[in-house]
Enzyme design. Structure first.
Site, PDB file in Angstrom:
ATOM      1  N   TYR A   1       7.462  -0.349 -29.871  1.00  0.00           N
ATOM      2  CA  TYR A   1       6.628  -0.921 -28.803  1.00  0.00           C
ATOM      3  C   TYR A   1       7.318  -2.125 -28.165  1.00  0.00           C
ATOM      4  O   TYR A   1       7.550  -3.149 -28.809  1.00  0.00           O
ATOM      5  CB  TYR A   1       5.284  -1.332 -29.373  1.00  0.00           C
ATOM      6  CG  TYR A   1       4.185  -1.487 -28.344  1.00  0.00           C
ATOM      7  CD1 TYR A   1       3.333  -0.422 -28.061  1.00  0.00           C
ATOM      8  CD2 TYR A   1       3.983  -2.681 -27.672  1.00  0.00           C
ATOM      9  CE1 TYR A   1       2.309  -0.555 -27.137  1.00  0.00           C
ATOM     10  CE2 TYR A   1       2.962  -2.815 -26.741  1.00  0.00           C
ATOM     11  CZ  TYR A   1       2.130  -1.737 -26.476  1.00  0.00           C
ATOM     12  OH  TYR A   1       1.117  -1.886 -25.560  1.00  0.00           O
TER      13      TYR A   1
ATOM     14  N   TYR B   1       5.075   2.097 -18.446  1.00  0.00           N
ATOM     15  CA  TYR B   1       4.155   1.490 -19.418  1.00  0.00           C
ATOM     16  C   TYR B   1       2.910   2.349 -19.533  1.00  0.00           C
ATOM     17  O   TYR B   1       2.058   2.335 -18.648  1.00  0.00           O
ATOM     18  CB  TYR B   1       3.801   0.084 -18.935  1.00  0.00           C
ATOM     19  CG  TYR B   1       2.784  -0.650 -19.764  1.00  0.00           C
ATOM     20  CD1 TYR B   1       3.156  -1.315 -20.935  1.00  0.00           C
ATOM     21  CD2 TYR B   1       1.452  -0.701 -19.371  1.00  0.00           C
ATOM     22  CE1 TYR B   1       2.220  -2.011 -21.683  1.00  0.00           C
ATOM     23  CE2 TYR B   1       0.514  -1.400 -20.123  1.00  0.00           C
ATOM     24  CZ  TYR B   1       0.904  -2.046 -21.273  1.00  0.00           C
ATOM     25  OH  TYR B   1      -0.029  -2.734 -22.008  1.00  0.00           O
TER      26      TYR B   1
END
Ligand SMILES: [Zn+2]
Lengths: 387, 132
Positions: free
Chosen positions: A287, A337
């Site tokens: 992440y 994203y």
């Protein structure tokens, strides 16, 4: 506390992945994006909406829940669904919970999705909408401390002060991920960058520059979770869910050490569930809301010693031809994203061997991780394995 | 004038009322004496609910800081600095505020509260160096 594990390891699989295009303005609702990604993932798996008996998502009040997406696709009797409140930290917990539901027999085919208009409608943190009402906000927002890049920059400096992590380390990570994105037709940012480009990019919140920060993207991504047995009979090579863990974490206002994340607590449980260790991981999708997020997780998931994440990245270890390719799709920094789900989908592609020019040869085990618990105090992660 | 006026909740209202009088208090557990912040019903050390306010020195050390260039706060003088301060009086507690030093913060340096009065019912807690 001793855990009584059911036969969870490798009992479920990801049978398909689906995407909408990534853009800066989708021009459509999150409901539309969600439906498109769900259908694309089912098509990839060789299934149709009629096979679906579960839907799951995570969101922060910014997107379409399963109770909208189900009826919109003509699914009026789902046997299981999950509308998980939360940001990136719960992204992998959603798939973990879907796998639990499938393993327990509550559902057989669950599609986990995230649909987001993070550029054109609901931007994260302070800009473009009201300040969220978590009780911790009252101690931060009045000082103009409102947005994730600020919070991550604060933790990044603490790491720099404690361990000597440098801007060049963050920069090398951004450069490496952009090189990966250059090989990914889906990526929004495909023009290679240099370390000088990174250092010349404008300040956002020192120590972060523009190129430390992820993109803000409109798009959706979905994965299909079903039993390992069923996945074996479908179109694609099944990717087994060997471990799913969530937890760890304190809060913005109480932490012994801001240079350690919730991942440090979660990682031993995750690896034990899979019966594997960091040395077994062939590819890691970590992440990357910000560059620092990857560096600290490389430490906390045990790929290098604590404090060595910066030099580890600068050594080239995380490049496509390094010992641990990381964020092979380019990550949030360069692909787009989608709040964690595109990391899971990329791990699946790598393990199926269909990642094209960015394929890691012979990848058998992948780690995929969530926001490591700095914003909401918990994280989650998956270990996936080629069947 | 404050852009983001804090919204006290039922746990924190009295803390803000005391801050408005420039009185820095944290909760102290009646059973084990552990201090805590922010305001919460239960002691995380022993899970006792009974507690009392305890005035403490509003002091700590600089653990990190950021210099904001992006206009995160409309109308803010930019670039503005937010510091993360490890509060001396409460174990494991960090707090945030704007930097009121005339020079940039230094890692680990001692700081004390510098109150900014907004109006009768609200002050904010900012931070300044103990050593000038
Ligand atoms: Zn106590």
């Amino acid at each position: 506390m001793a855990k009584r594990l059911l036969d969870f390891r490798d009992a479920t699989a990801i049978a398909g992945v689906g995407y909408t295009p990534f853009t800066r303005d989708s021009g459509v609702s999150t409901l539309t994006l969600a439906c498109r990604a769900v259908l694309a993932a089912l098509d990839d798996a060789g299934l149709t909406a009629d096979d679906v008996d579960g839907l799951a998502t995570h969101r922060v009040g910014d997107s379409a829940p399963p109770t909208l997406v189900g009826p919109a696709l003509g699914l009026t009797d789902l046997s299981w669904h999950l509308d998980q409140f939360g940001g990136g930290s719960v992204s992998h917990a959603v798939v973990g919970q879907a796998a639990l539901a499938v393993a327990a027999g509550l559902a057989e085919t669950v599609v986990c999705y995230r649909a987001i208009n993070a550029r054109s409608e609901f931007r994260m943190g302070g800009t473009g909408r009201g300040v969220p009402a978590s009780p911790e906000v009252q101690y931060q927002a009045p000082y103009g401390y409102v947005a994730p890049p600020q919070q991550y920059a604060m933790y990044a400096r603490a790491h720099m002060l404690k361990y000597g992590t440098k801007a060049e380390h963050f920069g090398q990570l951004a450069v490496t991920q952009r090189a990966n994105a250059a090989k990914n037709p889906r990526a929004l940012m495909r023009t290679p960058i240099t370390l000088d480009d990174y250092l010349a990019s404008r300040w956002i919140a020192e120590p972060f520059r523009l190129l430390d920060c992820c993109l803000e993207t409109d798009g959706a991504c979905a994965v299909v979770v079903t039993t390992a047995e069923r996945a074996r009979s479908l179109h694609r090579p099944p990717v087994l869910i060997s471990a799913a863990a969530w937890g760890g974490g304190t809060s913005h206002l109480s932490c012994e050490d801001p240079a350690v994340t919730a991942a440090a607590e979660l990682a031993p449980r995750l690896y034990a569930q899979a019966g594997l260790g960091p040395g077994d991981v062939d590819v890691a999708e970590i992440y990357d809301c910000f560059t620092y997020s990857v560096i600290v997780q490389l430490e906390d998931y045990g790929f290098c010693a604590k404090g060595e994440g910066g030099p580890y990245v600068a050594s080239g270890a995380t490049a496509l031809d390094g010992p641990l390719p990381v964020n092979t799709h380019g990550g949030f920094l360069s692909e787009g994203y989608v709040h964690g789900v595109n990391h899971i989908a990329e791990a699946v592609s790598q393990l199926r061997g269909d990642a094209g020019d960015r394929q890691v040869p012979g990848a058998e085990v992948a780690l995929s991780t969530a926001q490591p618990g700095y914003i909401l105090p918990a994280t989650s992660a998956l270990i996936l394995r080629r069947a | 004038m404050v852009v983001y006026r804090p919204e006290p909740d039922r746990d924190s209202r009295e803390w803000w009322e005391r801050i408005a009088r420039h009185e820095f208090a944290v909760q102290c557990c009646d059973a084990c004496g552990t201090t805590r912040f922010p305001a919460r019903a239960f002691c995380p050390a022993c899970r006792t609910e009974a507690w009392h306010w305890q005035e403490v020195d509003p002091e700590g050390r600089v653990e990190s800081w950021i210099v904001n260039h992006q206009p995160f706060m409309p109308g803010a003088r930019e670039p503005y600095v937010v510091v993360m301060v490890r509060l001396a009086a409460v174990p494991g507690c960090v707090v945030y505020g704007n930097w009121h030093g005339r020079r940039p913060p230094e890692p680990g340096e001692r700081v004390r509260a510098s109150y900014s009065r907004i109006d009768e019912s609200l002050s904010l807690v900012n931070w300044e160096p103990v050593d000038g």
